[in-house]
Each structure stands twice: as C-alpha cells, then as structure tokens.
Design an enzyme around this catalytic site. Structure first.
Site, short mmCIF file in Angstrom:
data_model
loop_
_atom_site.label_atom_id
_atom_site.label_comp_id
_atom_site.label_asym_id
_atom_site.label_seq_id
_atom_site.Cartn_x
_atom_site.Cartn_y
_atom_site.Cartn_z
N LEU A 39 -63.32 -33.11 -63.64
CA LEU A 39 -64.71 -33.17 -64.12
C LEU A 39 -65.56 -33.81 -63.03
O LEU A 39 -65.12 -34.76 -62.38
CB LEU A 39 -64.75 -34.01 -65.40
CG LEU A 39 -66.08 -34.54 -65.97
CD1 LEU A 39 -65.96 -34.68 -67.50
CD2 LEU A 39 -66.50 -35.90 -65.39
N ASN A 40 -66.78 -33.29 -62.81
CA ASN A 40 -67.77 -34.10 -62.08
C ASN A 40 -69.10 -34.10 -62.83
O ASN A 40 -69.08 -34.54 -63.99
CB ASN A 40 -67.84 -33.83 -60.58
CG ASN A 40 -68.15 -32.43 -60.12
OD1 ASN A 40 -67.37 -31.52 -60.32
ND2 ASN A 40 -69.28 -32.22 -59.49
N ASP A 41 -70.20 -33.70 -62.25
CA ASP A 41 -71.52 -33.97 -62.83
C ASP A 41 -71.68 -33.60 -64.31
O ASP A 41 -71.26 -32.51 -64.73
CB ASP A 41 -72.60 -33.14 -62.11
CG ASP A 41 -72.53 -33.25 -60.62
OD1 ASP A 41 -71.66 -33.95 -60.09
OD2 ASP A 41 -73.37 -32.59 -59.97
N GLN A 57 -69.46 -30.20 -64.83
CA GLN A 57 -68.79 -29.50 -63.74
C GLN A 57 -67.29 -29.63 -63.97
O GLN A 57 -66.77 -30.74 -64.05
CB GLN A 57 -69.19 -30.13 -62.40
CG GLN A 57 -70.62 -29.83 -62.00
CD GLN A 57 -70.78 -28.40 -61.55
OE1 GLN A 57 -70.36 -28.03 -60.46
NE2 GLN A 57 -71.39 -27.58 -62.38
N TYR A 100 -72.58 -24.20 -60.12
CA TYR A 100 -72.91 -25.58 -59.80
C TYR A 100 -73.86 -26.19 -60.84
O TYR A 100 -74.22 -25.54 -61.82
CB TYR A 100 -73.50 -25.65 -58.39
CG TYR A 100 -72.45 -25.83 -57.31
CD1 TYR A 100 -71.11 -25.60 -57.56
CD2 TYR A 100 -72.81 -26.24 -56.02
CE1 TYR A 100 -70.15 -25.78 -56.57
CE2 TYR A 100 -71.87 -26.43 -55.03
CZ TYR A 100 -70.53 -26.20 -55.31
OH TYR A 100 -69.60 -26.39 -54.32
N SER A 101 -74.30 -27.40 -60.57
CA SER A 101 -75.01 -28.19 -61.58
C SER A 101 -76.35 -27.59 -61.98
O SER A 101 -77.00 -26.87 -61.21
CB SER A 101 -75.22 -29.61 -61.08
OG SER A 101 -73.98 -30.28 -61.18
N ARG A 160 -80.16 -26.89 -54.66
CA ARG A 160 -79.39 -26.79 -55.91
C ARG A 160 -79.79 -27.83 -56.95
O ARG A 160 -80.55 -28.72 -56.70
CB ARG A 160 -77.89 -26.93 -55.60
CG ARG A 160 -77.53 -28.23 -54.90
CD ARG A 160 -76.00 -28.34 -54.72
NE ARG A 160 -75.65 -29.46 -53.88
CZ ARG A 160 -75.44 -29.40 -52.57
NH1 ARG A 160 -75.50 -28.25 -51.94
NH2 ARG A 160 -75.16 -30.50 -51.89
N ASP A 161 -79.17 -27.66 -58.12
CA ASP A 161 -79.25 -28.61 -59.25
C ASP A 161 -80.62 -28.61 -59.93
O ASP A 161 -81.27 -29.66 -60.05
CB ASP A 161 -78.88 -30.04 -58.80
CG ASP A 161 -77.61 -30.10 -57.97
OD1 ASP A 161 -76.74 -29.21 -58.17
OD2 ASP A 161 -77.47 -31.01 -57.14
N GLU A 219 -79.45 -34.76 -53.92
CA GLU A 219 -78.86 -33.94 -54.98
C GLU A 219 -79.40 -34.34 -56.36
O GLU A 219 -79.94 -35.44 -56.53
CB GLU A 219 -77.33 -34.11 -54.98
CG GLU A 219 -76.64 -33.63 -53.71
CD GLU A 219 -75.11 -33.62 -53.84
OE1 GLU A 219 -74.54 -34.67 -54.18
OE2 GLU A 219 -74.51 -32.55 -53.62
#
Ligand code: FRU
Length: 489
Positions: A39-41, A57, A100-101, A160-161, A219
């Site tokens: 897991l990330n964001d 993520q 992605y995020s 991104r994001d 980010e």
C-alpha cells in the site's frame, strides 16, 4: 474484457492469499492496511451517499512497489472499514505502468475518480489524467480518452496526482508538476464538466514568485479552504535536511494563503511540516457532512522499503489514523477523529503524581494496542517524559522526552527494536503544560501534542513481549497531572 480479467485476477489472488498474512504480529488493529501486498498513498477520499470511501495505491501481488492498482475500503464511521473489490487495474494503454494517485468527487450522484495514468515506454515517461465513474461506488468505468492528455509546455511528464473540488460553477483541480529546469510546481486547472479542462495558472513552486528553491518535484497537492484561508498541502522532493527540519527522504507540509479563483493567483506564507515523525507522506483531505476537513496520510515513505519489517509477513505499509484539521495562529491544528473514542475500553487513570529525578511505572498502564493521555505540568526537571513498548530488561524502548532546556520534544526510536532508527525533534517554546495523546498499535505510534499543534507518526518494530510503559524526570521534578490509558479494541 481485459479490465475484467485484470481485476478478477487481482481479487482472486487476494482471496487465495489473504490468510497467509493475517496472523502477522505487526498487523495493525485499528489502522487501514492492505489485505496483502503493498500500500502507498491514500486516494479518492470522499463521502458518497453517507459513507466514507478510501482508495489507495495498491500492489496486491507482493510487498514491493510493483504495478499500481487502486484498492478500496468504505466505512460509515471511519472506524469499521469494509474491504471492497479492487477498484482500478491498469488495463488501458494510457496507464500501462500504473493507476497512479488521484481523488474522488460526488458529481451529483455519480461517483467520479480523477487519477493519473503512468506510462513508461523504453524508459520515456508520459502522464495522462483519467476519469472513471460509477453509480454504485464499486465498479468504475473509465472514459475512453484521458481528460488531460499532456502537461503544459515547459513541464516534464512528472505531472500527476490530480485533486479535484467544486467552487461556485466550476470544478477545480490542483496537480503536481515539474518544470524542465527540474523545479517542483503545483498547477491549477478548471472545468465545467470534469471532462474538458482549462489550464489556469501556477499555484506555487520552487524558485517561483520569490519562494526560493524548494525541491525538484511537488507531489500530491491538495488545496482547500479553512476558516477563510486557502491551505495548500504538497510533498516537496529534494529538500536538504536543515537542523530538525526535513529529516525524512521526502517531506509533507503546507502553506497558508489566499487564492484568487479567477486569475489563479495564490499568495502564501512559509512551508510548515505536517508531521514531525519518521513515517508520514502523501496525505489526502476531504470535507465531510459534519463540516470537518479530514486528513489521512500514508504512514510510510517511498524508497525505504527495507525499514518496514512487516514485509517479512507478506504485506507492507498502513495509513495514519484520520485527523481533523483546524486553523489557529496561522498553523494547522490536527486532532484525532472523535470516533476513535468508541474503541476505548479498560480505562485506567492516575492523577497528581510528582516525579522527582526518578522513573516510575503504574499498574495496568502498559500494552501494544492502547491510547494514552499524559499530562505534565509544573516542571523544573531538565527533561522528562515516558518510554513505551519497553521490554522487561529495559533494553528495548521507544522514548518520548521533553528537553525543557532546549525546549524540544523528542521521539527516539534508537532502541525501538527492529526497523528504522533515529531521533526526531520539534521546538515547543514557552509551554507550561505538555499534553500528549498517544496511539500505539502493534507496529505504530502516533503522538498528538498539546491539542494538535504538532504530531509525530512512526512505525516501530519492538518484540511482541515489549509492552511496558514508564514515566521519568531527570535533574528535577515534574508533576504528572494525569495519566489515562485505554486498551483499544
Ligand atoms: C507519492 C507518489 C505519487 C504517485 C504515486 C505512485 O507517493 O509518488 O506522486 O502518483 O505515489 O504510486
């Protein structure tokens, strides 16, 4: 077709393998973690039809940062989270190297996600902003074409994001970017329908508008209004440590300012770190129906996988507990959500104890899944504090200490057990009370200081028998006005 296959394969893998990780000691009891894998964001944090949704993520297939999917949980109360099927798999050519995020909005009953499609062909990166929508909040359908196909001129594909919100007649988006000179930026876009987006302006940046060099990439930006101010959270990469500041590989922090929605001009003050601990990154906020600005962060950092010992158990990383944001004296105040009180049981409390150059522990004040409220005052000791997750022989402990001479609060995991080590400090000047609200959960600790003026978050890996807690004062006295402890269930 392919969409269904990739999602089916991921969900099947999770079902077949989740039992392998479930008994790991380091698994947290009241935090969001992946059922298995990486897991990330936090992504797409939003309330939809009265329920909170949180995506993340996700790389289900190993505890490594592989190809990113979006995992999905929902909850009525931010406490009990129901795991839902994987929401997004990188099925399209415009997201071949990961979903992605991004963020989520409730578009008049249509649950809409906006996120970044990451592509790398022969080492060349491109970034696409993608819209996916759903009526039931479970199955998402992607638009055939990205809604933003490329970054503006003068920028790299580190673009991104997207974080999207509504203001007046328009949807607005902030997005993380990098100039070709390798300076971080946040850009503002606007749209009437979430599909056709107009670039408006640079919101902020490194070496921009008098801000000085502040990293090569920003980010996960997030912009929201709070008490009449516009707060911009972002994650600058590439800052050098400066004394007690910027000691982690990348930072998460904010500036406070005012945004002119027409011109997209944003004037703002200094950058302040959101968290003073070791493991904190990639936050996302949302506004709920109680009017609260909620924040949740990734209790981890990129590129430091080896420090997170749960990898051995077949999973890695977790979220922080959700926090409520407020603004006071030009600073964000962060408090744990009230709902967490529902987890409290076995209340123990002690009052008005003087510690005089000594160390003490109290019957039943111990544990590895606990909340502590500790209130110190009237000190002349040169330092005082507490040690948690202590082993019987006191060789293992996590130290929380106030150095009243240097006026700094210290978190040391030098002797916390396995995993990352080190010390983090924050200046707390001119205080006459120190109130700590501490959440311990197997392999994590979060410390809220003086009603949320500072927070420290960290992962720790003590032995499972190390559950002791002790209180101390050095070279003088401190009054322990109150110690309260609950087990959290
Ligand atoms: C932040 C981040 C984002 C990106 C995502 C990929 O941790 O690098 O910028 O979208 O992670 O997983």
């Amino acid at each position: 077709m392919k969409r269904d296959e990739m999602l089916r394969e991921a969900n099947k893998y999770i079902e077949e393998n989740r039992d392998k990780v479930k008994d790991g000691y380091y698994r947290l009891k009241y935090h969001i973690m992946p059922p298995i894998g990486w897991l990330n964001d936090p992504n797409g944090f939003v309330q939809f039809k009265g329920e909170y949704h949180l995506f993340y993520q996700f790389h289900p297939f190993s505890a490594e940062s592989g190809l990113k999917y979006w995992g999905h949980y929902k909850s009525k109360d931010l406490i009990d989270w129901e795991e839902l099927p994987v929401a997004l798999a990188p099925t399209k050519c415009y997201e071949s190297h990961g979903c992605y995020s991004g963020s989520a909005v409730d578009n008049d009953g249509e649950f809409t996600l906006l996120y970044t499609g990451n592509v790398k062909n022969d080492g060349v990166r491109s970034a696409y902003q993608i819209l996916a929508s759903s009526e039931d909040g479970i199955e998402f359908k992607k638009e055939d074409d990205p809604v933003i196909k490329e970054q503006p001129e003068g920028y790299t594909a580190h673009f991104r994001d997207p974080k999207v919100w509504k203001e007046g007649d328009y949807w607005y988006m902030v997005i993380g970017a990098q100039t070709i000179e390798e300076e971080g930026r946040v850009l503002l876009y606007r749209s009437k329908d979430l599909k056709s987006w107009e670039y408006i302006n640079i919101i902020g940046g490194s070496n921009y508008n008098g801000f000085g060099y502040f990293g090569y990439m920003w980010e996960c930006p997030d912009l929201f209004s709070l008490k009449g101010k516009d707060v911009l959270i972002f994650l600058p990469q590439g800052l050098e440590a400066k004394g007690d500041l910027y000691n982690n590989i990348y930072q998460a922090g904010y500036v406070i300012g005012n945004l002119d929605y027409n011109s997209g001009e944003y004037s703002y003050g200094e950058f302040i770190e959101l968290d003073r601990g070791f493991d904190f990154y990639a936050t996302q906020t949302t506004l709920d129906d109680k009017g609260r600005r909620l924040l949740i962060g990734w209790m981890g950092l990129p590129e430091e996988d080896h420090k997170y010992i749960e990898r051995e158990e077949g999973w890695i990383h977790s979220m922080t507990i959700p926090r409520v944001l407020d603004l006071k004296n030009n600073k964000l105040i962060q408090k744990p959500i009230e709902e967490l009180k529902e987890l409290r049981k076995n209340h123990i409390s002690y009052n008005d104890i003087i510690l005089n150059n000594e160390e003490m522990n109290f019957v039943e004040v111990e544990g590895d899944v606990v909340e502590l409220l500790v209130h110190f005052e009237e000190w002349n000791a040169s330092s005082f504090g507490l040690k948690v997750r202590r082993s019987e022989d006191a060789k293992e402990e996590t130290l929380i200490e106030y150095d009243s001479v240097g006026e700094k609060l210290i978190l040391s995991r030098e002797r916390s057990g396995r995993g990352g080590k080190g010390i983090r400090r924050v200046l707390l000047e001119d205080i006459n009370k120190l109130k700590l609200q501490i959440f311990i959960d197997r392999s994590s600790i979060e410390i809220f200081v003086n009603e949320g003026v500072e927070v420290f978050s960290a992962r720790i890996y003590p032995d499972k028998e190390s559950k002791g807690i002790s209180f101390f004062a050095k070279s003088g006295k401190v009054k322990l006005k109150k110690v309260e402890k609950w087990d959290l269930d």
